[in-house]
Design an enzyme around this catalytic site. Structure first.
Site, PDB file in Angstrom:
ATOM      1  N   HIS A 137       2.232  34.408  48.451  1.00 26.45           N
ATOM      2  CA  HIS A 137       2.791  35.742  48.674  1.00 26.45           C
ATOM      3  C   HIS A 137       4.228  35.738  48.178  1.00 26.45           C
ATOM      4  CE1 HIS A 137      -0.199  37.721  51.518  1.00 26.45           C
ATOM      5  NE2 HIS A 137      -0.774  36.651  51.028  1.00 26.45           N
ATOM      6  N   LYS A 542       1.774  46.152  60.826  1.00 23.13           N
ATOM      7  CA  LYS A 542       2.335  47.313  60.118  1.00 23.13           C
ATOM      8  C   LYS A 542       1.656  48.599  60.562  1.00 23.13           C
ATOM      9  CE  LYS A 542       1.635  47.843  55.603  1.00 23.13           C
ATOM     10  NZ  LYS A 542       1.166  49.212  55.282  1.00 23.13           N
TER      11      LYS A 542
END
EC number: 4.1.1.31
Length: 875
Positions: A137, A542
Site C-alpha cells: 500500500h 472509513k
C-alpha cells in the site's frame, strides 16, 4: 532517566550535529542559523501563543523552502533510526532483557503453571501457523536508497557502542557516520516517478534479503532454546511457526497496473531471488562442511566420496544454479522448466536434512547445529518461492466477467440474477465436465484480464501461491464465481478462495454469507484445510468510524467462529489491518490478545503494510523482536484465550457503537460542508500527485466513498487532527458517562482485553493529535465559511481527550508511559516547522499552478515525507 535514555539522547545529538555540519558545508553559516532560529521558534511557540514560527516561515524566500524542509525531514529520519537502534542496543550485564526477549520464556512458564503438559506445549508451538502478508500500500514514503543509508547509520551506531575502541577507531566510526549523513543529505528524498508493481515486489524481496533472512534463523534458535529450557523438548526441523506471504504483484484491486503478466513476472523474480539466496548459503556451507565421516544414508547418496557433505551440497548447488538461470531466462520468454529446475520444496530441504542427520549420527552435532541448521530453518520457512503470493480482485470484476460470458452464451445477464439463480448456475457449472467457454470467445479487455489472471494462477506451482482474496465480497456466490473462473482456467488443485468483508453492512452480514456457503452441497468436501475469511479494517472504519467498526469486526469474528464450529470446519481469520489506528493498526501483541475467544486457534494471518514493514522488520534485530511478539501472542491467545465478554459489556458496547456511528456519520456523511473542508484543510489533493505507490489514490468516481482508505487517513495525519481514529468515541463515551455507566466502563477497561486495547490505542492517537497544528492549517488554507466546522472538529477532539482522561484517571494522556511522551515532545520541535511550512507551501501552491518538479512542489512533497517520518506512520 536511565542510562539507555542518556545513550539515545547522545546518539540523536551526534546525528543532529553531523547533519548540521553537512548543511553548513553546502549552504553556509547563515542558512544553518536560520534552521536553528526556526527550531527555537518552534520551541517558543509550544510555550507561548504560537505565532512566531508561522511569521518566520512566511518570510522564507522561495529558494530556502526546499532546503529548510529537507533539513527537518532528514533530522526526523535520523531520530527514527536512533530510536530503532535503541530497541536492539546491547544491554549491559546488569540491565534487564527487553520485554520482547522475555515474552516467550515467561509465557511458557505461565502455561505450565496453568496445567499444560510439556508435550502439549511443544506440539502446539510446532504447529503454529502465523502468516505475515507484506503489502505495498502506498504508505512507504522513504526511498529504498535512503532506507539503506539509514540502515548503515544504525550499523555505525552499533560500532560506536563497543567499549574497547581505540581513539583512532572511534574517530573512524565518526567519519563513517559523517560520510553516510552527507550521502543521505545529497540524495533526493522523493521519487520522481511512481514505482511499478514490480518495483514494489523488489522492495519486498529486499526486506527479506537484508533483514528477515537473518532474523528467522536467529528467532527460531531462541524459540528452540526457550522450549528446551521449559519442556526439555526441541522445535522440530519441519516447524515454521511464522511464514511470509505477499500482495506485491498480486493485489489488482483498484490497480490496473497489476496485470496477469506482472503477476507472472513477480512469481519468477521470487524464484530467482530464492535460488540466489540459497546459493549464497550453500556456497558458505560447502566451505565449512569438509568432514569425511558420514552415515549410511548419506553414503548411499554420494558413494565413497572423500568429502561426502560437499558432494551432496554440490548436487543441490547445481540444481539451484539451474533454477536461477531458468527463472532469469523465463522472464524474457515462455521457456518451460527443465528437469533440473527445483519446483518441490522437499527437493531443497531433503539434502540439508540428510547432512544434518548424518552429522548428528557421527558425533558432530555441534557442527550440525551451526549454519547448516540456520539454512534448514530458512528452507522450511521461505522455500523455493520466498513466500506465497496472494491474488486479490474486486468481486464486481468477477461479476462483470460472468455477465459478459452468460450474455454471450445466450443464458441471460448474470448481474441481473438474484442470489439463488447465481448459486444454481455456478454450482451446476462447477460440476459440469465440459468447458464453459467456447474456444473462439473473444472477451472485452477487463474480462480478458480476469481470465488471464486465472490462467496464471492455474499454471503456477501450488506452493508459490497463497489465497485468492475477493474484496467487497457480499454473498456466497462471490466465492463460487471465483472457483468457477479458476476451474475454467484449468486449475485442478484446491486453492483457498477468501471472501473479504469490509464495510459495516458486509461485516454484519459475514455470518449469514458463510452459513449459506458452508451449507451448500459439496462445498465443504472441496475444502482442503481451513476456511479462510478476511476481515477488513480500513474500509469499515472509513465507512462507520472506529467505534462501530471495531465492534462489528469483533462480532463478525465471533459469528464466524460459531458457524465454522457448527459445520465442523476449521477457521483461519485473515486480518486486513493498516499501519494506523484509523485503519485497524496498533501494537500487534495487544491486538492479538484482544481477539474474541476461539478466533485464534493456533492460526493467525495479517497484513503488514507500507512503512510499518520498515519499522517492524527493516533491521534484523527489530524483526526478531516483532517475530517474538507475534509468536508469543498467538500461542497465548490459543492456549489462554480471554473469557467471553459479559452480557452487560456487550449491551454497553452495542450502545457505544450505535452512538459512535451516528456521531461519525453526522459529520462525515451528513454535513454538506465536510468534503469541501477536508479537501481545503488537508493536503489530500496534493497527495494524489505524490509518487508513492503503483495504485491510484481514488476509485473510479464519487466523493468520500470513492477515496481509498489510505489517502483518507494520510490527509488527516498530516494535519495532526487524526480525525478518523477518534471521531465518534467522544460522543459514545460521553453519552455512557451521562447515563451513569462510568463504573461499567472502568470494569470493561480493566477486565476485557478488547475494550482495554481500543482505549489504549485511542489514547495513543489522541496524544499524537494536535489541535493547535490543525488550526494553523485552517487559518492558512480554509475559506471563512468553513472555519466554524474546523473549530467544531477541534472541540470534538478536545472532548475526546477529556473523556479518555476521565476514563483512565490520569492527569495527562500517556502519563503511564513517560518515555513515549518524551519521544512525542522531542519530535514536535522538528515536526512543528514542517507542519507550518507545509501549510505555507499548500497556500502558495494553490494560489498558482506550479510544475511538479518546481522547488515549491518538491518542498511540499518533502514536508509530507518528513511528517510521515516524524509520526512514524502515514496511511
Amino acid at each position: 532517566m536511565t542510562d539507555i535514555d542518556v545513550r539515545l539522547r547522545e546518539d540523536v545529538h551526534v546525528l543532529g550535529e553531523l547533519l548540521g555540519e553537512t548543511i553548513r558545508q553546502q549552504h553556509g553559516d547563515a542558512f544553518l542559523q536560520k534552521i536553528e532560529d526556526i527550531r527555537h521558534s518552534a520551541k517558543a511557540d509550544r510555550r507561548g501563543p504560537g505565532e512566531q514560527l508561522s511569521s518566520t516561515l512566511a518570510d522564507l524566500a522561495e529558494d530556502d523552502l526546499l532546503p529548510v524542509a529537507r533539513a527537518f525531514n532528514q533530522f526526523l529520519n535520523l531520530a527514527n533510526m536512533a530510536e530503532q537502534y535503541q530497541l536492539i542496543r546491547r544491554r549491559d550485564a546488569d540491565q534487564p532483557e527487553p520485554f520482547e526477549a522475555r515474552v516467550l520464556p515467561e509465557l511458557l512458564a505461565r502455561l505450565k503453571q496453568a496445567g499444560h503438559s510439556n508435550d502439549a506445549l511443544a506440539r502446539q508451538l510446532a504447529k503454529l501457523d502465523i502468516q505475515l502478508v507484506l503489502t505495498a500500500h502506498p504508505t512507504e514514503v522513504a526511498r529504498r536508497t535512503l532506507i539503506q543509508k539509514y540502515d548503515a547509520i544504525a550499523g555505525q551506531l552499533a560500532a560506536q557502542d563497543h567499549r574497547d575502541l581505540s581513539p583512532a577507531e572511534r574517530q573512524q566510526v565518526r567519519e563513517r557516520l559523517r560520510r553516510l549523513i552527507a550521502e543521505a543529505w545529497h540524495t533526493e528524498e522523493i521519487r520522481r516517478t511512481r514505482p511499478t508493481p514490480v518495483d514494489e515486489a523488489k522492495w519486498g524481496f529486499a526486506v527479506i534479503e537484508h533483514s528477515l533472512w537473518h532474523a528467522i534463523p536467529s528467532h527460531l534458535r531462541k524459540v528452540d532454546k526457550a522450549l528446551l529450557e521449559a519442556t526439555g523438548l526441541r522445535l522440530p526441523l519441519e516447524a515454521a511457526p511464522i511464514r511470509f506471504a505477499s500482495w506485491m504483484g498480486g493485489d489488482r484491486d483498484g490497480n490496473p497496473n497489476v496485470t496477469a503478466a506482472v503477476t507472472r513476472e513477480v512469481l519468477l523474480l521470487a524464484r530467482w531471488m530464492a535460488a540466489d539466496l540459497f546459493l549464497r548459503d550453500i556456497d558458505a556451507l560447502a566451505a565449512e562442511l569438509s568432514m569425511q565421516q558420514a552415515n549410511d544414508a548419506l553414503r548411499e547418496r554420494v558413494g565413497d566420496s572423500a568429502e561426502p557433505y560437499r558432494a551432496v551440497l554440490k548436487q543441490l548447488r547445481d540444481r539451484l544454479r539451474a533454477t536461477r538461470a531458468w527463472a532469469h531466462s523465463a522472464l524474457a520468454s515462455n521457456q518451460p522448466a527443465g528437469a533440473e529446475v527445483l519446483v518441490d520444496n522437499r527437493d531443497l530441504i531433503a539434502p540439508l536434512e540428510l547432512c544434518y542427520q548424518s552429522l548428528h549420527d557421527c558425533g558432530m552435532g555441534v557442527i550440525a547445529e551451526g549454519p547448516l541448521l540456520d539454512c534448514l530453518r530458512r528452507a522450511v520457512t521461505f522455500g523455493l518461492f520466498l513466500g506465497r503470493l496472494d491474488v486479490r480482485q474486486d468481486a464486481a470484476r468477477h461479476r462483470d466477467a460472468l455477465t459478459e460470458i452468460t450474455d454471450y452464451l445466450g443464458l441471460g445477464r448474470y448481474a441481473d440474477w438474484d442470489e439463488e439463480q447465481r448459486i444454481g448456475f455456478l454450482q451446476a457449472e462447477l460440476k459440469n465436465r465440459r468447458p464453459l467457454l467456447p474456444a473462439h470467445f473473444k472477451p472485452q479487455a477487463d474480462t480478458a484480464e480476469v481470465l488471464a489472471t486465472c490462467r496464471e494462477v492455474a499454471a503456477a506451482p501450488a506452493a508459490s501461491l497463497g489465497s485468492y482474496v475477493i474484496s467487497m465480497a457480499g454473498a456466497a456466490s462471490d466465492v463460487l464465481a471465483v472457483q468457477l473462473l479458476l476451474k475454467e482456467a484449468g486449475l485442478t488443485r484446491p486453492m483457498r478462495v477468501v471472501p473479504l468483508f469490509e464495510t459495516l453492512a458486509d461485516l454484519d452480514n459475514a455470518g449469514p454469507v458463510m452459513q449459506r456457503l458452508l451449507g451448500l452441497p459439496g462445498y465443504r468436501a472441496g475444502l482442503r484445510g481451513p476456511q479462510e475469511v478476511m476481515i477488513g479494517y480500513s474500509d469499515s472504519a472509513k465507512d462507520a468510524g472506529t467505534t462501530a467498526a471495531a465492534w462489528a469486526q469483533y462480532r463478525a469474528q465471533e459469528n464466524l467462529v460459531r458457524i465454522c464450529a457448527e459445520h465442523q470446519v476449521e477457521l483461519l481469520l485473515f486480518h486486513g489491518r493498516g499501519g494506523t489506528v484509523g485503519r485497524g493498526g496498533g501494537p500487534a501483541h495487544a491486538a492479538i490478545l484482544s481477539q474474541p475467544p476461539g478466533s485464534v486457534a493456533g492460526r493467525f494471518r495479517t497484513t503488514e503494510q507500507g512503512e510499518m514493514i520498515r519499522f517492524k522488520f527493516g533491521l534484523p534485530g527489530i524483526a526478531e523482536q516483532n517475530l517474538n511478539l507475534y509468536l508469543a501472542a498467538v500461542l497465548e491467545a490459543t492456549l489462554l484465550p480471554p473469557p467471553p465478554p459479559q452480557p452487560a459489556w456487550r449491551e454497553l458496547m452495542d450502545q457505544l457503537a450505535a452512538d459512535g456511528v451516528k456521531a461519525y456519520r453526522s459529520v462525515v456523511r451528513e454535513n454538506p460542508d465536510f468534503v469541501e473542508y477536508f479537501r481545503q484543510s488537508t493536503p489530500e489533493q496534493e497527495l494524489g500527485r505524490l509518487p508513492l505507490g503503483s495504485r491510484p489514490a481514488k476509485r473510479r468516481a464519487g466523493g468520500i466513498e470513492s477515496l481509498r482508505a489510505i489517502p483518507w487517513i494520510f490527509g488527516w495525519t498530516q494535519t495532526r487532527l487524526m480525525l478518523p481514529a477518534w471521531l465518534g468515541w467522544e460522543t459514545a463515551l460521553s453519552n455512557a458517562l451521562a447515563r451513569g455507566q462510568g463504573e461499567l466502563l472502568a470494569q470493561m477497561r480493566e477486565q476485557w482485553p478488547f475494550f482495554r486495547t481500543r482505549i489504549d490505542m485511542l489514547e495513543m492517537v489522541l496524544a499524537k493529535a494536535d489541535a493547535q497544528i490543525a488550526e494553523a492549517y485552517d487559518e492558512r488554507l480554509v475559506q471563512p465559511h468553513l472555519l466554524p466546522l474546523g473549530a467544531h472538529l477541534r472541540d470534538l477532539l478536545s472532548q475526546s481527550c477529556q473523556v479518555v482522561l476521565g476514563l483512565t484517571g490520569q492527569p495527562v494522556l500517556l502519563a503511564h508511559s513517560p518515555e513515549t511522551l518524551e519521544f512525542i515532545s522531542l519530535r514536535n520541535t522538528y515536526l512543528d516547522p514542517l507542519h507550518r511550512l507545509q501549510a505555507e507551501l499548500l497556500a502558495r501552491s494553490r494560489s498558482r499552478e506550479a510544475a511538479l518538479d518546481s522547488p515549491l512542489e518538491q518542498a511540499l512533497l518533502v514536508t509530507v515525507a518528513g511528517i510521515a517520518a516524524g509520526l512514524r506512520n502515514t496511511g
